[in-house]
Design a protein around this motif. Structure first.
Motif, PDB file in Angstrom:
ATOM      1  N   SER A 611       0.865  -1.174   0.000  1.00  0.00           N
ATOM      2  CA  SER A 611       0.000   0.000   0.000  1.00  0.00           C
ATOM      3  C   SER A 611       0.901   1.223   0.000  1.00  0.00           C
ATOM      4  N   TYR A 612       0.702   2.110  -0.993  1.00  0.00           N
ATOM      5  CA  TYR A 612       1.546   3.308  -1.099  1.00  0.00           C
ATOM      6  C   TYR A 612       0.705   4.489  -1.548  1.00  0.00           C
ATOM      7  N   THR A 613       0.994   5.673  -0.988  1.00  0.00           N
ATOM      8  CA  THR A 613       0.314   6.897  -1.387  1.00  0.00           C
ATOM      9  C   THR A 613       1.307   8.037  -1.490  1.00  0.00           C
ATOM     10  N   TYR A 614       1.186   8.787  -2.580  1.00  0.00           N
ATOM     11  CA  TYR A 614       1.874  10.065  -2.728  1.00  0.00           C
ATOM     12  C   TYR A 614       0.813  11.149  -2.658  1.00  0.00           C
ATOM     13  N   ASP A 615       0.962  12.093  -1.730  1.00  0.00           N
ATOM     14  CA  ASP A 615      -0.051  13.121  -1.490  1.00  0.00           C
ATOM     15  C   ASP A 615       0.632  14.492  -1.461  1.00  0.00           C
ATOM     16  N   ASN A 616       0.435  15.268  -2.522  1.00  0.00           N
ATOM     17  CA  ASN A 616       1.051  16.582  -2.651  1.00  0.00           C
ATOM     18  C   ASN A 616      -0.043  17.645  -2.548  1.00  0.00           C
ATOM     19  N   GLN A 617      -0.006  18.433  -1.481  1.00  0.00           N
ATOM     20  CA  GLN A 617      -1.046  19.438  -1.258  1.00  0.00           C
ATOM     21  C   GLN A 617      -0.396  20.800  -1.053  1.00  0.00           C
ATOM     22  N   ILE A 618      -0.856  21.801  -1.823  1.00  0.00           N
ATOM     23  CA  ILE A 618      -0.253  23.127  -1.769  1.00  0.00           C
ATOM     24  C   ILE A 618      -1.328  24.208  -1.678  1.00  0.00           C
ATOM     25  N   TYR A 619      -0.960  25.317  -1.062  1.00  0.00           N
ATOM     26  CA  TYR A 619      -1.793  26.518  -1.133  1.00  0.00           C
ATOM     27  C   TYR A 619      -1.554  27.194  -2.485  1.00  0.00           C
ATOM     28  N   THR A 620      -2.610  27.591  -3.155  1.00  0.00           N
ATOM     29  CA  THR A 620      -2.477  28.347  -4.398  1.00  0.00           C
ATOM     30  C   THR A 620      -2.878  29.805  -4.235  1.00  0.00           C
TER      31      THR A 620
END
Length: 772
Positions: A611-620
């Motif tokens: 099980s693998y997750t890449y989670d990229n979250q940014i303020y725009t």
């Protein structure tokens, strides 16, 4: 800094008011073949034969769960967690992509995050709707907690990922989770079990189950206690869970649900990064006056009202949580004909809290009432199947809590009243969905849901001096109306491959506590806040080219508006900080789940699970205000990573279960869990450190040929084999403005307390379970 927990002497124990409702479908408790969630028509009633199902995995399921066709869904089954100590929801869901965990305020208060939901929280499950056997476990204000969950009671859990307010309503901004309790007919008798291990851990539990075509009954009870591995973390938690299904007639069924949990736990304080590195397990911190380095403490008013403060340790103050949660639900299911089912259910939920967790004690009840009704019809357009769904729901919560100052006298002794708050929140709405299998290998789904919400409260603030006590009342009331459309498409070009795409929307209204401080930093009405909303796109596939290999992968891209965050109100403001709407942010990533039997013929008991997750979250689009005693400045956070969100997380297991021969029933696994470092401040200056853990487990389920021994199950597990010191919980901290108008650097932020809990050192656990 390592502690000698892995020595042999560390084995401390071996051996509403009822109104029409809105859409949470009631969930039939009837066994049926499991249909992979992202691949099939909605399973909202008892199975109906269509001309063609897309993919069926052939696993049994204890209940059918409402979800949008095409929505990304990952599941964990009992086989993933039943052969280990499984102390909390984190042990249940460790193999689910897209789900991460942080330590909350208590032994089982796990902060569960789906695609970053609730990443700013220090407790519970936020921005996701939680159900159990189809009954709501999230209260109308969006609060759900994991204390209720003892994994021994469950058959599995399904996680529906991405914006899901079309079907799940308010606060389903990151999706929904449904826990499935065990089927009584499968239990077929009595099971008694006990887990025991390091740090004085004991969990004694019992499960009773029976069932046939006329009824199905499951009753579970457990009592878990331990000393904890950090001072002032002793706990005792009891849980009762029951589900009863009765078939009144061939077309009428009743389902009764009951859950009760009592949590009694002492509570240590969270550390700064510097304290964590110096003294992660808070040794030598019992007495604040003679505390060792790296200890956390709290400053309490000496007389509990005003004036001087006294520094005390968590033990001296008596910090803890003493909470009760009771949920009762009843559902009626009626088949008008083989293709049309009507469901109606009512749920009462009381959460009573007593939480002296810091300088104050938070006390009061939160009573909730939930009514839901829906109608599902399996029809046809020409000769193509069409599943139509319409539902209504209403939920209401009234609450009244008091906040008392704590005194240094010990035992969480209350001083004077600090504030009170009394109020309500209700949500009422309608929703529909059409699921059309317009071609043998294609499904199309469209849906629309809407919610009207009302939040009203009165907060009273008390100010005490030597000569008088004054009070101030703040009244707030705000209504919100939200719509959430969705659409999805599923295509199965072959029996081994299924593709799905979906666009979904969701919303989350502000909570009552965010309305009492204005943008000027004064106590007052802050009802100009908007609801947080999201628009998400998913593209995924499930591929099983052979019986030995199954891969499920999804890419997601989500656009958030008006995210609710807290920031400084400016220089010398009474309240200091307030809640406002950050204009825009983006969440994007990839989720991957895979199971592989590399030697299906030569070594059929061997499996690999990933099980693998890449989670990229940014303020725009977000400008944050920082202030000190003399000035305030604005800083753009555009392009910064959102704090609290882990960019990478992975769980990999090598498993083996002997299928035959002399050692049939003997199994083991090795597990590696990796969590990357992540920022815990908006300026992206300070990170919580990454870690990788190794866990080992061995278990034995004797085969039936051994007679009565077949009824006995046993296991032994070593957690954190390398005795790594790691941060199991890390909440966000605020950035600081220096006197020269510049943002403080890493050294200043690393000294800010109230963030980090250390994780479990090397620990040993064992367990036995016997069936009668």
């Amino acid at each position: 800094m390592k502690q000698p927990f892995c020595s042999t002497r560390s084995l401390e124990a071996v051996a509403l008011a009822c109104a029409l409702a809105w859409i949470f479908p009631a969930i039939a408790q009837q066994p049926h073949k499991r249909v992979r969630r992202i691949l099939t028509p909605q399973t909202r009633s008892r199975p109906v034969v269509h001309p063609e199902h897309i993919v069926v995995t052939g696993m049994s399921r204890a209940s059918a769960t409402l979800h949008p066709t095409g929505q990304t869904t990952y599941s964990a089954e009992r086989s993933d967690f039943a052969n280990r100590s499984a102390q909390s929801v984190a042990d249940m869901m460790a193999t689910v992509p897209g789900v991460t965990f942080l330590q909350g305020n208590g032994p089982r208060d796990t902060v569960v995050s789906v695609r970053g939901s609730g990443a700013r929280q220090s407790y519970g499950l936020k921005n996701i709707q939680v159900t159990e056997d189809g009954f709501p476990m999230t209260q109308p204000d969006g609060t759900a907690r994991a204390d209720l969950i003892d994994p021994h009671a469950y058959e599995g859990v399904d996680v529906f990922q991405g914006p899901a307010s079309t079907l799940y309503g308010n606060y389903a901004i990151n999706g929904a989770i449904n826990f499935r309790t065990r089927n009584g007919a499968n239990i077929h008798g009595l099971e008694l079990g006990s887990d025991f291990g390091s740090f004085g851990t004991f969990n004694n539990y019992m499960t009773i189950g029976a069932g046939n075509k006329s009824y199905d009954f499951m009753l579970f009870g457990s009592d878990v206690r331990g000393n904890g591995f950090i001072p002032n973390s002793r706990y005792n938690t009891s849980t009762e869970n029951m589900r009863l299904r009765i078939s009144l007639t061939p077309s009428d069924r009743l389902i009764l649900k009951f859950v009760n949990n009592v949590t009694d736990t002492s509570l240590p304080l969270r550390l700064s990064l510097n304290q964590f590195r110096t003294n992660p397990y808070q040794n030598g911190c019992a007495n604040a006056a003679s505390a060792a380095a790296g200890c956390a403490s709290v400053n309490l008013l000496t007389n509990g009202a005003y004036g001087a403060y006294q520094t005390t340790s968590p033990q001296q103050a008596g910090l803890g949580r003493f909470d009760r949660r009771t949920i009762t639900g009843l559902r009626w299911e009626h088949d008008f004909d083989p293709r049309t089912t009507w469901r109606t259910q009512f749920t009462y939920d009381q959460r009573h809290i007593d939480q002296p967790t810091s300088t104050t004690a938070f006390v009061g009840p939160f009573n909730s009432y939930n009514v839901q009704t829906d109608l599902t019809n399996h029809g046809h357009v020409s000769r193509t199947p069409l599943t139509s769904f319409v539902g209504a729901s209403f939920d209401y919560m009234d609450y009244g809590y008091q906040v008392y100052n704590l005194t240094p006298q010990g035992g969480a002794t209350r001083g004077t009243l600090n504030s009170t708050s009394y109020g309500h929140q209700w949500n009422i709405g309608l929703r529909f969905q059409e699921d059309w299998q317009f071609a043998p290998r294609w499904h199309a789904v469209v849906g629309l849901g809407g919610t009207q919400s009302d939040v009203g409260a009165v907060e009273t603030l008390y100010t005490h001096t030597e000569s008088s006590t004054t009070q101030r009342d703040i009244t707030v009331n705000r209504r919100f109306f939200q719509l959430a459309p969705e659409a999805s498409l599923v295509y199965a070009p072959s029996q081994t491959l299924t593709l799905h795409t979906r666009v979904g929307t969701a919303y989350a209204t502000p909570g009552y506590s965010s309305f009492f401080v204005t943008p000027q930093g004064t106590y007052g009405n802050n009802t100009q806040l908007k609801s947080e909303t999201s628009l998400g796109f998913d593209l995924g596939a499930e591929w099983h080219p052979s019986p030995s290999l199954n891969i499920q992968a999804t890419g997601f891209y989500e656009f958030y508006r008006n995210e609710l965050v807290s920031q400084s109100a400016g220089v010398n403001t009474p309240a200091g900080s307030y809640t406002f709407n950050a204009p825009a942010s983006q969440h994007r990533g990839v989720e991957l789940g895979a199971t592989w039997q590399p030697w299906r013929v030569a070594l059929p008991g061997a499996r690999l699970k990933l099980s693998y997750t890449y989670d990229n979250q940014i303020y725009t689009k977000y400008t944050e205000v920082l202030s000190n005693s003399t000035l305030a400045r604005s800083f753009s956070r555009k392009g910064n990573l959102i704090p609290g969100v882990m960019p990478h997380f992975l769980d990999a297991r090598v498993l083996y279960d002997q299928p035959d021969g002399w050692f049939q029933g003997l199994g083991a696994f090795a597990e590696v869990t990796w969590r990357s470092a992540f920022y815990i401040d908006n300026a992206n200056i300070l990170k919580a450190p990454s870690y990788a853990l190794l866990n080992l487990e061995i278990h034995y389920d004797p085969p039936s040929r051994l007679g009565w021994i077949h009824r006995l199950h046993s296991y032994f597990e070593v957690q954190n084999v390398a005795n790594l010191t790691y941060a199991a919980g890390a909440t966000d901290i605020s950035d600081t403005l220096l006197a020269n108008g510049q943002q403080a650097g890493r050294d200043v932020l690393a000294a800010k307390t109230g963030s980090i809990y250390a994780g479990t050192p090397c620990a040993f656990f064992g367990g036995v379970r016997i069936r009668f």
